[in-house]
Design a protein around this motif. Structure first.
Motif, mmCIF file in Angstrom:
data_model
loop_
_atom_site.group_PDB
_atom_site.id
_atom_site.type_symbol
_atom_site.label_atom_id
_atom_site.label_comp_id
_atom_site.label_asym_id
_atom_site.label_seq_id
_atom_site.Cartn_x
_atom_site.Cartn_y
_atom_site.Cartn_z
ATOM 1 N N GLY A 167 69.693 24.591 78.235
ATOM 2 C CA GLY A 167 68.387 25.031 77.748
ATOM 3 C C GLY A 167 68.492 25.641 76.369
ATOM 4 N N TYR A 227 70.890 30.548 88.137
ATOM 5 C CA TYR A 227 71.675 30.667 86.913
ATOM 6 C C TYR A 227 73.098 31.146 87.266
ATOM 7 C CZ TYR A 227 72.393 32.401 82.057
ATOM 8 O OH TYR A 227 72.843 32.641 80.788
ATOM 9 N N ARG A 242 68.440 19.043 86.847
ATOM 10 C CA ARG A 242 67.536 19.797 85.969
ATOM 11 C C ARG A 242 67.409 19.123 84.611
ATOM 12 N NH1 ARG A 242 68.979 25.498 83.236
ATOM 13 N NH2 ARG A 242 69.659 24.011 81.645
#
Ligand code: MLT
Length: 392
Positions: free
Chosen positions: A41, A130, A369
């Motif tokens: 990300g 995470y 993801r």
């Protein structure tokens, strides 16, 4: 000399380093192929103009003897802490300057905060999540209990009073699933933590992507959170600071009868020398009216990417969640592939990089993801390649 043997219990490399290594090896073997990255990300838009001019002005100050600054306060300059407090106030949350600690980002603080908690605490961590929460606690040798996040509970596990935990990690909107707690759900967590005498370590790094009413953007929107929660936030995703580095942590004065705030101050003043002055000025500019407008435009840009990805998955008939109040889209791997198989399949056949769900915990197996932080062009091209590959 004795090594910290707990390190033998974490995998050899951090998830995103492992992925970067795999992609680099693929690229080295296929230099002619254009690899599109929707894995880590990491933001792609440049810093907002208001931020850049603050950086320039602060650099000029640092180059003149009258305005030069050396060491600053380890916990952050008051000008930035006041701007952050103002950001909370807009949402009806009162946070005092003394409760705000400016840092180089949420990841560091999420790991470092463990310094102030005893090693014999039991930690409760959602799965998938995470990986930093798990890895840092394994490194410290703490006992970890997992709570299942699944399609059945909307990837939002709720408190179970039969479970006793001391430190509870919550990440909302969640990385990797994009699921976000409502204020009401968060209230249940806060009530549970207060009842158990536990502390919630709340990662709010993605709060700026929440657009739906009723969803939480801070743990402090729940009543009683000041006696049971620490909040971590970051300008990385909100304002494109992944390479500039600035975030903050709120340690309430009332937490642990006033002890936690003092201990964190002691820890930071001892082990941390603060964020560079010029970066703090840049961070302050994020909270100026122009900074807010410009960074909100960037958030909208990423959310458009999320919509493009979501639409393609809908057309392909692939189950997914996230992407509405979060820059992450969490999808079921097609054709029964496991998540690393799908990672390899996408990389080899479409040259698109995503993140295997298994890297976020056992419940992430079978999921994948994708991030909306790519450029508009990269996102569109990646989506076209995925559609082409999966509709064959
Ligand atoms: C991610 O891809 O999960 C994040 O970028 C990692 C991070 O923020 O450290």
């Amino acid at each position: 000399m004795k090594l910290n043997e707990n390190y033998f219990n974490v995998s050899d490399s951090y998830l995103f380093s492992a992925i970067a290594g795999k992609v680099a090896a693929y690229q080295a073997a296929h230099p002619q192929k254009k690899v599109l990255r929707l894995g880590i990300g990491d933001v792609t838009l440049p810093l907002a103009p208001a931020v850049v001019s603050a950086l320039r002005a602060a650099s000029e100050e640092m180059g003149k003897s009258e305005t030069f600054r050396g060491y600053g306060p380890e916990q952050g300059y008051l000008f930035l802490k006041s701007a952050i407090a103002g950001y909370y106030k807009e949402r009806g949350i009162r946070v005092d300057d003394g409760e705000i600690f400016v840092s180089d980002g949420a990841k560091s603080d999420l790991g470092n905060i463990l310094d102030i908690f005893g090693r014999d605490n039991t930690v409760l961590i959602p799965d998938p999540v995470y990986p930093v929460y798990v890895d840092t606690n394994v490194m410290a040798g703490r006992k970890i209990l997992y709570m299942n996040a699944s399609r059945e509970n909307g990837f939002l596990p709720m408190p179970d009073y039969s479970v006793d935990a001391d430190l509870i990690y919550l990440c909302s909107p969640n990385n990797p699933t994009g699921a976000a707690y409502s204020v009401r759900q968060l209230q249940q967590w806060v009530d549970y933590a207060n009842a158990k005498g536990a502390v919630i370590l709340y990662d709010a790094a993605y709060e700026c992507f929440v657009s739906e009413d009723g969803l939480a953007r801070s743990v402090f929107c729940a009543e009683g959170a000041k006696t049971c929660a620490v909040e971590f936030c970051s300008l990385s995703k909100m304002a494109g600071f992944t390479g500039t580095r600035c975030g903050w942590t709120v340690v309430p004065e009332r937490l642990a009868q006033g002890k936690a705030n003092k201990m964190w101050l002691r820890r930071q003043t001892t082990k941390f020398n603060g964020v560079p002055y010029i970066v703090q000025r840049a961070a302050e500019a994020v909270f100026s009216p122009e900074g807010r407008r410009q960074t909100a435009e960037n958030v909208d840009y990423y959310m458009n990417n999320a919509r493009v990805i979501a639409q393609a998955l809908e057309e392909l008939g692939i189950w997914f969640t996230g992407g509405k109040n979060s820059p992450y889209i969490w999808l079921e791997c097609p054709h029964g592939m496991d998540s690393w198989q799908f990672f390899d399949y996408l990389l080899e056949n479409a040259q698109v990089v995503g993140t295997p769900g298994a890297g976020f915990g056992v419940n992430g197996e079978g999921y994948f993801r994708l991030t909306a932080f790519g450029s508009k062009e990269t996102t569109r091209e990646a989506v076209a390649r995925i559609k082409d590959l999966l509709s064959r």
